[in-house]
Write a protein that holds these residues in place. Sequence first.
Motif, PDB file in Angstrom:
ATOM      1  N   VAL A   1      19.087   2.849  -5.835  1.00  0.00           N
ATOM      2  CA  VAL A   1      17.934   2.429  -5.042  1.00  0.00           C
ATOM      3  C   VAL A   1      17.333   3.675  -4.409  1.00  0.00           C
ATOM      4  CG1 VAL A   1      17.106   1.058  -3.086  1.00  0.00           C
ATOM      5  CG2 VAL A   1      18.980   0.195  -4.516  1.00  0.00           C
ATOM      6  N   VAL A   2      16.038   3.902  -4.654  1.00  0.00           N
ATOM      7  CA  VAL A   2      15.321   4.996  -4.004  1.00  0.00           C
ATOM      8  C   VAL A   2      14.214   4.386  -3.151  1.00  0.00           C
ATOM      9  CG1 VAL A   2      13.970   7.101  -4.274  1.00  0.00           C
ATOM     10  CG2 VAL A   2      15.759   6.556  -5.936  1.00  0.00           C
ATOM     11  N   ASN A   3      14.300   4.584  -1.845  1.00  0.00           N
ATOM     12  CA  ASN A   3      13.252   4.129  -0.941  1.00  0.00           C
ATOM     13  C   ASN A   3      12.334   5.293  -0.607  1.00  0.00           C
ATOM     14  OD1 ASN A   3      14.354   1.545  -0.856  1.00  0.00           O
ATOM     15  ND2 ASN A   3      15.634   2.010   0.914  1.00  0.00           N
ATOM     16  N   VAL A   4      11.042   5.080  -0.756  1.00  0.00           N
ATOM     17  CA  VAL A   4      10.075   6.125  -0.442  1.00  0.00           C
ATOM     18  C   VAL A   4       9.702   5.988   1.032  1.00  0.00           C
ATOM     19  CG1 VAL A   4       7.823   7.122  -0.961  1.00  0.00           C
ATOM     20  CG2 VAL A   4       9.235   6.185  -2.809  1.00  0.00           C
ATOM     21  N   GLY A   5      10.210   6.907   1.822  1.00  0.00           N
ATOM     22  CA  GLY A   5       9.920   6.930   3.246  1.00  0.00           C
ATOM     23  C   GLY A   5       8.812   7.918   3.541  1.00  0.00           C
ATOM     24  N   SER A   6       9.001   8.707   4.583  1.00  0.00           N
ATOM     25  CA  SER A   6       7.986   9.669   4.989  1.00  0.00           C
ATOM     26  C   SER A   6       8.574  10.585   6.058  1.00  0.00           C
ATOM     27  CB  SER A   6       6.768   8.943   5.567  1.00  0.00           C
ATOM     28  OG  SER A   6       5.849   9.843   6.173  1.00  0.00           O
TER      29      SER A   6
ATOM     30  N   ARG B   1      10.656  10.462  10.780  1.00  0.00           N
ATOM     31  CA  ARG B   1      11.572  11.383  11.432  1.00  0.00           C
ATOM     32  C   ARG B   1      11.031  11.976  12.726  1.00  0.00           C
ATOM     33  NH1 ARG B   1      12.728  10.381   6.608  1.00  0.00           N
ATOM     34  NH2 ARG B   1      14.761  10.847   5.711  1.00  0.00           N
ATOM     35  N   ILE B   2       9.740  11.832  12.988  1.00  0.00           N
ATOM     36  CA  ILE B   2       9.145  12.428  14.179  1.00  0.00           C
ATOM     37  C   ILE B   2       7.908  11.631  14.567  1.00  0.00           C
ATOM     38  CG2 ILE B   2       7.676  14.025  12.877  1.00  0.00           C
ATOM     39  CD1 ILE B   2       8.312  16.122  15.068  1.00  0.00           C
ATOM     40  N   ALA B   3       7.627  11.588  15.866  1.00  0.00           N
ATOM     41  CA  ALA B   3       6.448  10.872  16.358  1.00  0.00           C
ATOM     42  C   ALA B   3       5.251  11.812  16.446  1.00  0.00           C
ATOM     43  CB  ALA B   3       6.736  10.284  17.735  1.00  0.00           C
ATOM     44  N   TYR B   4       4.060  11.238  16.322  1.00  0.00           N
ATOM     45  CA  TYR B   4       2.844  12.013  16.562  1.00  0.00           C
ATOM     46  C   TYR B   4       1.768  11.081  17.103  1.00  0.00           C
ATOM     47  CZ  TYR B   4       1.535  10.232  11.903  1.00  0.00           C
ATOM     48  OH  TYR B   4       1.266   9.433  10.823  1.00  0.00           O
ATOM     49  N   GLU B   5       0.847  11.646  17.864  1.00  0.00           N
ATOM     50  CA  GLU B   5      -0.194  10.860  18.515  1.00  0.00           C
ATOM     51  C   GLU B   5      -1.022  10.099  17.488  1.00  0.00           C
ATOM     52  OE1 GLU B   5       0.386  14.073  18.803  1.00  0.00           O
ATOM     53  OE2 GLU B   5       0.038  14.816  20.865  1.00  0.00           O
ATOM     54  N   GLY B   6      -1.279   8.842  17.763  1.00  0.00           N
ATOM     55  CA  GLY B   6      -2.097   8.038  16.868  1.00  0.00           C
ATOM     56  C   GLY B   6      -1.331   7.460  15.689  1.00  0.00           C
ATOM     57  N   GLY B   7      -0.045   7.745  15.639  1.00  0.00           N
ATOM     58  CA  GLY B   7       0.712   7.289  14.476  1.00  0.00           C
ATOM     59  C   GLY B   7       1.866   6.366  14.802  1.00  0.00           C
ATOM     60  N   ALA B   8       1.875   5.782  15.995  1.00  0.00           N
ATOM     61  CA  ALA B   8       3.059   5.039  16.428  1.00  0.00           C
ATOM     62  C   ALA B   8       3.404   3.876  15.504  1.00  0.00           C
ATOM     63  CB  ALA B   8       2.869   4.533  17.856  1.00  0.00           C
ATOM     64  N   GLY B   9       2.397   3.130  15.066  1.00  0.00           N
ATOM     65  CA  GLY B   9       2.677   1.990  14.204  1.00  0.00           C
ATOM     66  C   GLY B   9       3.289   2.406  12.876  1.00  0.00           C
ATOM     67  N   TYR B  10       2.733   3.449  12.276  1.00  0.00           N
ATOM     68  CA  TYR B  10       3.235   3.923  10.991  1.00  0.00           C
ATOM     69  C   TYR B  10       4.589   4.592  11.146  1.00  0.00           C
ATOM     70  CZ  TYR B  10       3.297   6.289   6.435  1.00  0.00           C
ATOM     71  OH  TYR B  10       3.639   6.729   5.174  1.00  0.00           O
ATOM     72  N   THR B  11       4.743   5.433  12.172  1.00  0.00           N
ATOM     73  CA  THR B  11       6.030   6.096  12.361  1.00  0.00           C
ATOM     74  C   THR B  11       7.131   5.088  12.675  1.00  0.00           C
ATOM     75  OG1 THR B  11       5.591   6.565  14.700  1.00  0.00           O
ATOM     76  CG2 THR B  11       4.986   8.262  13.110  1.00  0.00           C
ATOM     77  N   ALA B  12       6.804   4.045  13.421  1.00  0.00           N
ATOM     78  CA  ALA B  12       7.797   3.011  13.700  1.00  0.00           C
ATOM     79  C   ALA B  12       8.234   2.325  12.409  1.00  0.00           C
ATOM     80  CB  ALA B  12       7.228   1.987  14.678  1.00  0.00           C
ATOM     81  N   ALA B  13       7.264   2.025  11.548  1.00  0.00           N
ATOM     82  CA  ALA B  13       7.592   1.367  10.277  1.00  0.00           C
ATOM     83  C   ALA B  13       8.424   2.285   9.387  1.00  0.00           C
ATOM     84  CB  ALA B  13       6.312   0.949   9.565  1.00  0.00           C
ATOM     85  N   LYS B  14       8.059   3.551   9.300  1.00  0.00           N
ATOM     86  CA  LYS B  14       8.801   4.461   8.428  1.00  0.00           C
ATOM     87  C   LYS B  14      10.155   4.841   9.018  1.00  0.00           C
ATOM     88  CE  LYS B  14       6.369   4.781   4.697  1.00  0.00           C
ATOM     89  NZ  LYS B  14       6.900   4.159   3.463  1.00  0.00           N
ATOM     90  N   HIS B  15      10.295   4.840  10.350  1.00  0.00           N
ATOM     91  CA  HIS B  15      11.635   4.945  10.923  1.00  0.00           C
ATOM     92  C   HIS B  15      12.470   3.742  10.482  1.00  0.00           C
ATOM     93  CE1 HIS B  15      10.257   8.233  13.518  1.00  0.00           C
ATOM     94  NE2 HIS B  15      11.522   8.398  13.889  1.00  0.00           N
TER      95      HIS B  15
ATOM     96  N   SER C   1      19.222   6.237  -1.939  1.00  0.00           N
ATOM     97  CA  SER C   1      18.551   7.475  -1.559  1.00  0.00           C
ATOM     98  C   SER C   1      17.231   7.186  -0.873  1.00  0.00           C
ATOM     99  CB  SER C   1      18.278   8.347  -2.793  1.00  0.00           C
ATOM    100  OG  SER C   1      19.471   8.688  -3.466  1.00  0.00           O
ATOM    101  N   GLU C   2      16.777   8.161  -0.103  1.00  0.00           N
ATOM    102  CA  GLU C   2      15.415   8.110   0.444  1.00  0.00           C
ATOM    103  C   GLU C   2      14.715   9.419   0.125  1.00  0.00           C
ATOM    104  OE1 GLU C   2      12.853   7.845   4.623  1.00  0.00           O
ATOM    105  OE2 GLU C   2      15.013   8.224   4.678  1.00  0.00           O
ATOM    106  N   VAL C   3      13.489   9.321  -0.335  1.00  0.00           N
ATOM    107  CA  VAL C   3      12.613  10.481  -0.489  1.00  0.00           C
ATOM    108  C   VAL C   3      11.561  10.390   0.604  1.00  0.00           C
ATOM    109  CG1 VAL C   3      10.915  11.615  -1.955  1.00  0.00           C
ATOM    110  CG2 VAL C   3      13.005  10.703  -2.955  1.00  0.00           C
ATOM    111  N   ALA C   4      11.451  11.444   1.392  1.00  0.00           N
ATOM    112  CA  ALA C   4      10.553  11.445   2.546  1.00  0.00           C
ATOM    113  C   ALA C   4       9.511  12.547   2.388  1.00  0.00           C
ATOM    114  CB  ALA C   4      11.341  11.634   3.836  1.00  0.00           C
ATOM    115  N   PRO C   5       8.341  12.230   1.841  1.00  0.00           N
ATOM    116  CA  PRO C   5       7.308  13.252   1.654  1.00  0.00           C
ATOM    117  C   PRO C   5       6.556  13.565   2.943  1.00  0.00           C
ATOM    118  CG  PRO C   5       7.053  11.379   0.137  1.00  0.00           C
ATOM    119  CD  PRO C   5       7.970  10.958   1.231  1.00  0.00           C
ATOM    120  N   GLY C   6       6.052  14.789   2.998  1.00  0.00           N
ATOM    121  CA  GLY C   6       5.117  15.178   4.047  1.00  0.00           C
ATOM    122  C   GLY C   6       3.697  14.925   3.569  1.00  0.00           C
ATOM    123  N   MET C   7       2.851  15.948   3.625  1.00  0.00           N
ATOM    124  CA  MET C   7       1.440  15.786   3.273  1.00  0.00           C
ATOM    125  C   MET C   7       1.274  15.647   1.756  1.00  0.00           C
ATOM    126  SD  MET C   7      -0.500  18.478   5.819  1.00  0.00           S
ATOM    127  CE  MET C   7      -2.096  17.680   5.620  1.00  0.00           C
TER     128      MET C   7
END
Length: 260
Positions: free
Chosen positions: A140-145, A149-163, A184-190
């Motif tokens: 099983v590979v879950n695509v996270g982000s 792993r970290i909070a940022y302004e304007g992203g609380a809903g998305y960061t909460a979901a990806k946490h 496994s989890e793959v966590a991409p950045g930009m």
Amino acid sequence: MSSSPTPETTGPQAARPTAVVTGASSGIGAATAEALAGEGYRVVCAARRADRVQALADRIDGVPAACDVTDPASVAALAEVAGSPVHVLVNNAGGAFGADPIESADPEQWRAMYEVNVLGTLHVTQALLPALRASGDGLVVNVGSTAGRIAYEGGAGYTAAKHGTQVLTETLRLELCGEPIRVSEVAPGMVRTDEFGLVRFGGDADRAAEVYAGVPDPLVADDVAQAIAWIATRPSHVNIDELVIRPRAQAAQHKVHRLS
């Protein structure tokens, strides 16, 4: 789920191991389906847009499956199409909706993000675990982000979901310890894809483009897809717990090199 083979698992395709990829209509999901097909998998391409997954399946000799991961009945139908055994499951379906601060955030957008990123992953994983067990060597590979792993302004809903995606992955690995299933989890950045930013900003192309303005060579979908294919082709005893992948220009969530 019936133990008898479905029509899609008979004939020439039956000899290939099966991989299921959700969110396969575009971006990382479509690229992952292509990458796994290149590694010899019979790929079940799952997404809501039936026309797109049909075109993708035709291109890679895969199997199309119109599926909404937030709908348990739709996910049950996906499990029937996939058949048994299933060797690889890539939970890629997800998304970000809106970028408002907490004070003015739309709870419906938060609910939608939790539904697709967390509950969607739960629905599909639950439905396919019997078939993954039946393979004797499942993944099983879950695509996270990196947003998981970290909070940022304007992203609380998305960061909460990806946490949530991250913790779901960690817990599943604990609960399946001793079984023939890697997690496994793959966590991409930009990652610059055609649709992610447009969806997040309600179709505002200019606002979506601003995210990547001046960034030399952000990741593209195929970069993440190749990482997933690499995980899938490790020996059975090797589990890649998590793989964080960013472009060279992004050292951290708030540290991004941009050309002037």
